[in-house]
Design a protein around this motif. Structure first.
Motif, PDB file in Angstrom:
ATOM      1  N   VAL A   1      17.437 -11.037  61.849  1.00  0.00           N
ATOM      2  CA  VAL A   1      17.763 -11.816  60.659  1.00  0.00           C
ATOM      3  C   VAL A   1      17.293 -13.259  60.807  1.00  0.00           C
ATOM      4  O   VAL A   1      16.795 -13.871  59.847  1.00  0.00           O
ATOM      5  N   LEU A   2      17.427 -13.807  62.007  1.00  0.00           N
ATOM      6  CA  LEU A   2      17.020 -15.190  62.245  1.00  0.00           C
ATOM      7  C   LEU A   2      15.514 -15.342  62.433  1.00  0.00           C
ATOM      8  O   LEU A   2      15.032 -16.462  62.620  1.00  0.00           O
ATOM      9  N   GLY A   3      14.798 -14.234  62.365  1.00  0.00           N
ATOM     10  CA  GLY A   3      13.352 -14.309  62.523  1.00  0.00           C
ATOM     11  C   GLY A   3      12.909 -14.622  63.928  1.00  0.00           C
ATOM     12  O   GLY A   3      11.934 -15.346  64.132  1.00  0.00           O
ATOM     13  N   LEU A   4      13.627 -14.075  64.922  1.00  0.00           N
ATOM     14  CA  LEU A   4      13.293 -14.308  66.328  1.00  0.00           C
ATOM     15  C   LEU A   4      12.815 -12.989  66.935  1.00  0.00           C
ATOM     16  O   LEU A   4      13.607 -12.219  67.498  1.00  0.00           O
ATOM     17  N   PRO A   5      11.537 -12.698  66.818  1.00  0.00           N
ATOM     18  CA  PRO A   5      11.028 -11.401  67.294  1.00  0.00           C
ATOM     19  C   PRO A   5      10.857 -11.368  68.806  1.00  0.00           C
ATOM     20  O   PRO A   5       9.755 -11.407  69.333  1.00  0.00           O
ATOM     21  N   PHE A   6      11.975 -11.293  69.511  1.00  0.00           N
ATOM     22  CA  PHE A   6      11.898 -11.240  70.965  1.00  0.00           C
ATOM     23  C   PHE A   6      11.320  -9.911  71.422  1.00  0.00           C
ATOM     24  O   PHE A   6      11.526  -8.864  70.790  1.00  0.00           O
ATOM     25  N   SER A   7      10.633  -9.953  72.544  1.00  0.00           N
ATOM     26  CA  SER A   7      10.132  -8.722  73.142  1.00  0.00           C
ATOM     27  C   SER A   7      11.307  -7.898  73.653  1.00  0.00           C
ATOM     28  O   SER A   7      12.406  -8.428  73.853  1.00  0.00           O
ATOM     29  N   PRO A   8      11.107  -6.610  73.865  1.00  0.00           N
ATOM     30  CA  PRO A   8      12.205  -5.798  74.412  1.00  0.00           C
ATOM     31  C   PRO A   8      12.750  -6.339  75.728  1.00  0.00           C
ATOM     32  O   PRO A   8      13.956  -6.285  75.966  1.00  0.00           O
ATOM     33  N   THR A   9      11.875  -6.854  76.584  1.00  0.00           N
ATOM     34  CA  THR A   9      12.341  -7.407  77.855  1.00  0.00           C
ATOM     35  C   THR A   9      13.202  -8.641  77.628  1.00  0.00           C
ATOM     36  O   THR A   9      14.254  -8.807  78.249  1.00  0.00           O
ATOM     37  N   GLN A  10      12.775  -9.543  76.745  1.00  0.00           N
ATOM     38  CA  GLN A  10      13.576 -10.724  76.434  1.00  0.00           C
ATOM     39  C   GLN A  10      14.906 -10.330  75.810  1.00  0.00           C
ATOM     40  O   GLN A  10      15.952 -10.900  76.139  1.00  0.00           O
ATOM     41  N   ASN A  11      14.871  -9.365  74.912  1.00  0.00           N
ATOM     42  CA  ASN A  11      16.095  -8.905  74.259  1.00  0.00           C
ATOM     43  C   ASN A  11      17.087  -8.363  75.280  1.00  0.00           C
ATOM     44  O   ASN A  11      18.285  -8.679  75.243  1.00  0.00           O
ATOM     45  N   PHE A  12      16.594  -7.551  76.205  1.00  0.00           N
ATOM     46  CA  PHE A  12      17.460  -6.989  77.240  1.00  0.00           C
ATOM     47  C   PHE A  12      18.057  -8.084  78.115  1.00  0.00           C
ATOM     48  O   PHE A  12      19.253  -8.082  78.416  1.00  0.00           O
ATOM     49  N   LYS A  13      17.240  -9.046  78.529  1.00  0.00           N
ATOM     50  CA  LYS A  13      17.732 -10.088  79.432  1.00  0.00           C
ATOM     51  C   LYS A  13      18.772 -10.970  78.752  1.00  0.00           C
ATOM     52  O   LYS A  13      19.764 -11.378  79.384  1.00  0.00           O
ATOM     53  N   LEU A  14      18.593 -11.275  77.482  1.00  0.00           N
ATOM     54  CA  LEU A  14      19.584 -12.075  76.762  1.00  0.00           C
ATOM     55  C   LEU A  14      20.924 -11.351  76.704  1.00  0.00           C
ATOM     56  O   LEU A  14      21.983 -11.938  76.977  1.00  0.00           O
ATOM     57  N   ILE A  15      20.885 -10.078  76.361  1.00  0.00           N
ATOM     58  CA  ILE A  15      22.128  -9.310  76.263  1.00  0.00           C
ATOM     59  C   ILE A  15      22.768  -9.156  77.639  1.00  0.00           C
ATOM     60  O   ILE A  15      23.993  -9.231  77.786  1.00  0.00           O
ATOM     61  N   TRP A  16      21.947  -8.963  78.654  1.00  0.00           N
ATOM     62  CA  TRP A  16      22.476  -8.768  80.009  1.00  0.00           C
ATOM     63  C   TRP A  16      23.156 -10.029  80.521  1.00  0.00           C
ATOM     64  O   TRP A  16      24.236  -9.959  81.120  1.00  0.00           O
ATOM     65  N   ILE A  17      22.528 -11.197  80.290  1.00  0.00           N
ATOM     66  CA  ILE A  17      23.144 -12.461  80.701  1.00  0.00           C
ATOM     67  C   ILE A  17      24.454 -12.675  79.959  1.00  0.00           C
ATOM     68  O   ILE A  17      25.457 -13.099  80.550  1.00  0.00           O
ATOM     69  N   PHE A  18      24.466 -12.374  78.671  1.00  0.00           N
ATOM     70  CA  PHE A  18      25.715 -12.495  77.900  1.00  0.00           C
ATOM     71  C   PHE A  18      26.809 -11.627  78.505  1.00  0.00           C
ATOM     72  O   PHE A  18      27.961 -12.062  78.626  1.00  0.00           O
ATOM     73  N   ALA A  19      26.477 -10.392  78.873  1.00  0.00           N
ATOM     74  CA  ALA A  19      27.473  -9.477  79.430  1.00  0.00           C
ATOM     75  C   ALA A  19      28.071 -10.034  80.717  1.00  0.00           C
ATOM     76  O   ALA A  19      29.296  -9.992  80.923  1.00  0.00           O
TER      77      ALA A  19
END
Length: 899
Positions: free
Chosen positions: A115-133
């Motif tokens: 929605v925010l128009g931030l097309p992160f790569s799958p690797t970036q997406n995974f790392k962001l979620i993992w750090i949050f966890a």
């Protein structure tokens, strides 16, 4: 720095602030917010090579969680509901994978970034979620520690142990703990607050977040951990003279029953947030479970696909005192706590610390061990407790026991500093604690760690004796010394430890070949996928541990459901005499690479049921790609009779049969007329790199007189690193009826499969000539599959000269419906588990549509969970509605010591 990197840092900052929300909202921890924020920034700086660099997750976290995050991101970016996934296991509903998807962060953050128009790569997406966890676990644990202890310094000790300790490293290899610890600290916080305050808010929040947590891996682990926590509290308080368990139980029951509307609300919220899990349980009963490796409803795959749970020996928990991970099993145990907490745990047993968490840890450790003195407690626990059969690994309880050692150590530190025990007793307790941990692996520690153990013991001795010194600043100085040493110990280990990135730990080829291309409904299926198949995600099951749990062919794309494994891979219909050799040891040699179209046309035959017609067709379909090698024998060179028989003839002598490293011989029969001229060897991605030696080829007409053909030479091979295949040219085509490989025993486990290939046969891999066979409609029939960007809908254009059937090579599911020219038509289920639809002669449009309530339940789960998080922040900040302020006045005022 480009825009993508700036967006990534901005998103990372947002997630850090999000995890800080509970810490800042609660007045009891608000003063710690700057220190916590500084700790998070320092942690990210230390781990920046992982956060935004080339370092990746490994082992099961890479095989499982990263793949599922990418799958979710793909579907969210495509705007597709999480209904049907046609690319795994001949088609599967997403609902059966619910408890490995980590739903709220994977879906919610992927949607937010889109929605925010931030097309992160799958690797970036995974790392962001993992750090949050990881940061979320630390924030929740800080709340839990603070409600237990009023001293901020002791709470920060536990917080630092979690943030900088070994939890982050072991979870990057084995992600089981994050599934429970993401919510366990919050749930314990709610329980204690409810016990202290007797108000409705923590009671309702407990049920709401319990429902959310039920969707993470196997919820039985969480349920039993909470039960053991309450049981430990009962056991410990039973020996206290000033606490009446009967009175306390009656008081709590009175509070609960006095507000029935609150009970109803709590149960409704539990059902709303846990709804995807309940659907998952109903669906998975007829599947080989992606979380447990077996079906709980007696499907045929139950007896042949269960991967045993991992049981970790007690000595593996040496990692609590030394961050020394030597192999993958070290990720299946505890995690590094720091030297100060380890010593303090043992010291608390002598200085009179609180026994609540020690008791809880002992219970969890007993459950976690596979057996104690020959008594199979784990087996009994799984067999005789409710839902015990859903549990798989013992090490989950071991990891949770490690988590609870932190508050146990914090209790020990308090008794060393403030306890009433004599100073000599405290000093001896510290010395004993250091001796116990040093005895476990002192010789295996580097000298620097041995020195650190001595310094940690001296720091604790100073803390224990600090009140004996007359100067009023000495206790504070000793406390700062202990805190500083612990912080340096944890941060220093975080700096020194490197995340494994070699193939032994399950490393992928980098960069990851994930794709976010548009979803295209496949028109063909393959057991062994190749780049020619338009799968939108890079989830080959050889890289996806879930699939390996579900079938015995690690190279198989088919994540097997129900009876499909008995047909396509086991080939029991094709070769009744076919049998496996020791599949648990050698993981099976891959004997076949089946492929074909998704849809086939079957002609109607008078007097025959569709079940008989489809079975006849499937036998031909499964043979379309190439002839099948039939396994004949597997034996050792040390077998005297076989050795004598095989030495009757040949141009080269065999190895000495007395050798301990005698080779294994694997022989196959070859169909008449099949003359292969190439050999494909499939190696395991996690095995050590194969050097191409120690493999010989032989052929025979009668399996008695063998003729040597050639040795494999790695210099002649054509590698295909994407699927770990090596293609060797044969010096001459194999013309005899039998063929065998002689493989060095040390190297046998490097291979997952072998396949002979005939280049000019017209039935080579990927060929389509096999479509011309008697099962297809004779005459000028037409079947065209329209391109579809939906994973839940596929349409066919049909023109038949006579009535027939459409055979669909996808798993039957009750939620699939079919319409013929807009009118509903029934879908018939045929073995092993495919679909057929009867179609009359003429031109028609046939549409298959998958409708499931699961996407709506996921949305309900996410919305309720997010709103629950907002309510949590408001409640922590003190927002109250006066009329709901309190159910009943506190039954009695409890002191901190009693709690």
């Amino acid at each position: 720095m480009n825009w993508n990197e700036l967006h990534f840092i901005a998103a990372l900052g947002f997630l850090v602030l999000l995890t800080l929300g509970p810490v800042f909202a609660w007045p009891q921890t608000r003063k710690l917010t700057p220190l916590v924020l500084f700790s998070y920034i320092l942690f990210l700086a230390i781990q920046w090579d992982f956060v935004a660099g080339p370092v990746m997750a490994f082992h099961d976290t890479a095989w499982n969680l990263e793949g599922w995050y990418t799958l979710i991101q793909q579907w969210v970016y495509a705007g597709e509901p999480l209904g049907w996934n046609p690319y795994l296991g001949a088609g599967q509903p997403f609902s059966i994978y619910n408890n490995v998807l980590i739903t709220i962060p994977a879906v919610a953050f992927s949607w937010l970034f889109k929605v925010l128009g931030l097309p992160f790569s799958p690797t970036q997406n995974f790392k962001l979620i993992w750090i949050f966890a990881h940061l979320n676990i630390c924030s929740g644990s800080l709340l839990f520690f603070r409600i237990l202890f009023k001293e901020n310094w002791i709470c920060m000790m536990g917080f630092i142990s979690l943030l900088f300790g070994g939890l982050f490293f072991v979870e990057l290899g084995e992600n089981i703990g994050v599934c429970v610890l993401s919510f366990l600290p919050y749930l314990l916080f709610f329980l204690i607050r409810f016990y202290q305050e007797r108000t409705w808010a923590p009671f309702v929040l407990f049920f709401l977040f319990s429902g959310v947590a039920a969707n993470y891996y196997i919820p039985t682990y969480l349920v039993y951990t909470l039960f053991f926590f309450v049981l430990s509290a009962i056991i410990v308080n039973h020996f206290k003279k000033n606490v009446s368990l009967v009175d306390e139980t009656r008081a709590l029951c009175k509070v609960i029953w006095s507000k029935p509307l609150a009970m109803v609300l709590a149960l409704v919220l539990l059902l709303m947030t846990a709804a995807p899990m309940f659907l998952n349980y109903l669906e998975i009963k007829d599947y080989a479970s992606p979380t447990r490796g077996f079906s709980v409803d007696g499907a045929k795959t139950t007896g042949s696909t269960h991967q045993p749970g991992v049981a970790v020996p007690l000595y593996r928990y040496r990692t609590l005192a030394h961050l020394d991970m030597k192999d993958t099993l070290d990720t299946h145990s505890g995690f590094y706590l720091g030297l100060i907490p380890c010593i303090a745990v043992v010291a608390s047993l002598i200085t009179g610390g609180h026994w609540l968490f020690i008791t809880l840890c002992l219970i969890l450790v007993v459950i976690a061990l596979p057996d104690i003195f020959g008594f199979p407690f784990w087996q009994w626990f799984r067999q005789y407790t409710p839902l015990g059969e859903t549990l798989r690994h013992t090490f989950m309880f071991g990891r949770l026991a490690t988590f609870f050692l932190i508050p146990a150590a914090m209790m020990g530190l308090l008794t060393l500093r403030n306890g009433n025990a004599p100073m000599l007793r405290k000093v001896l307790a510290v010395a004993l604690g250091a001796t116990v941990w040093a005895a476990l692996n002192w010789s295996g520690w580097p000298p620097s760690h041995q020195v650190n153990m001595v310094l940690a013991a001296l720091a604790l001795i100073l803390l224990a004796s600090s009140r004996m010194f007359p100067h009023k600043f000495w206790p504070t100085t000793c406390l700062i010394l202990v805190l500083g040493f612990h912080a340096l110990d944890m941060v220093g280990n975080a700096f020194r430890f490197s995340i494994p990135q070699d193939r032994f730990w399950g490393r992928f080829e980098y960069p990851r070949q994930y794709s976010l291309n548009k979803i295209q409904y496949p028109q063909r299926w393959q057991v062994k996928p190749e780049n020619s198949i338009p799968a939108p995600q890079y989830l080959k099951s050889i890289y996806n541990k879930e699939a390996i749990w579900a079938n015995k062919f690690p190279d198989s794309m088919m994540w097997l459901q129900k009876d499909l494994s008995q047909f396509l891979l086991h080939q029991k219909f094709l070769d009744p005499g076919f049998h496996y050799f020791n599949p648990n040891s050698y993981r099976n040699v891959q004997l076949k690479q089946a492929e074909g179209s998704i849809f086939y046309v079957l002609r109607a035959q008078e007097g025959k049921e569709v079940e008989d017609i489809s079975l006849q067709a499937l036998k031909q379909v499964a043979k379309m790609d190439r002839p099948v090698l039939k396994l004949e024998h597997v034996f050792n060179e040390t077998d005297g009779s076989q050795s004598a028989a095989n030495n009757e003839s040949g141009t080269q002598s065999q190895p000495d049969s007395s050798s301990q490293n005698a080779p294994l011989w694997v022989s196959f029969s070859i169909q008449s007329g099949f003359q292969p001229d190439r050999l494909e060897m499939h190696t395991r991605p996690w095995a050590m790199p194969w050097k191409g030696d120690h493999v010989e080829l032989w052929e025979s007409e009668d399996q008695r007189s063998w003729t040597f053909l050639q040795k494999l030479d790695i210099q002649d091979a054509t590698p295909h690193q994407g699927n770990h295949t090596w293609t060797f040219p044969l010096k001459k085509p194999i013309s005899n009826s039998y063929f065998k490989l002689v493989i060095d025993r040390k190297h046998f486990n490097f291979f997952s499969g072998v396949q002979l290939v005939e280049s000019e046969s017209g039935i080579k891999q990927g060929g389509v000539k096999g479509l011309k066979n008697p099962i297809l409609m004779p005459g000028s029939g037409l079947l065209v599959q329209r391109p579809s960007a939906s994973s839940n809908r596929v349409t066919l254009d049909i023109n038949f000269p006579q009535a027939g059937y459409i055979l669909r090579m996808e798993n039957y599911h009750k939620n699939w419906t079919a319409t013929l020219d807009g009118e509903d038509v029934p879908i018939t289920r045929v073995q092993p588990n495919f679909q057929t639809v009867r179609v009359p002669a003429g031109k028609h449009v046939l549409t298959f549509q998958f409708e499931s309530v699961y996407p709506k339940l996921v949305l309900l789960h996410i919305v309720t969970g997010v709103l629950g998080g907002v309510v949590l922040l408001g409640w922590l900040a003190g927002v109250r509605l006066d009329r709901f302020r309190q159910w009943v006045p506190p039954l009695r005022q409890t002191t901190h010591t009693e709690r």
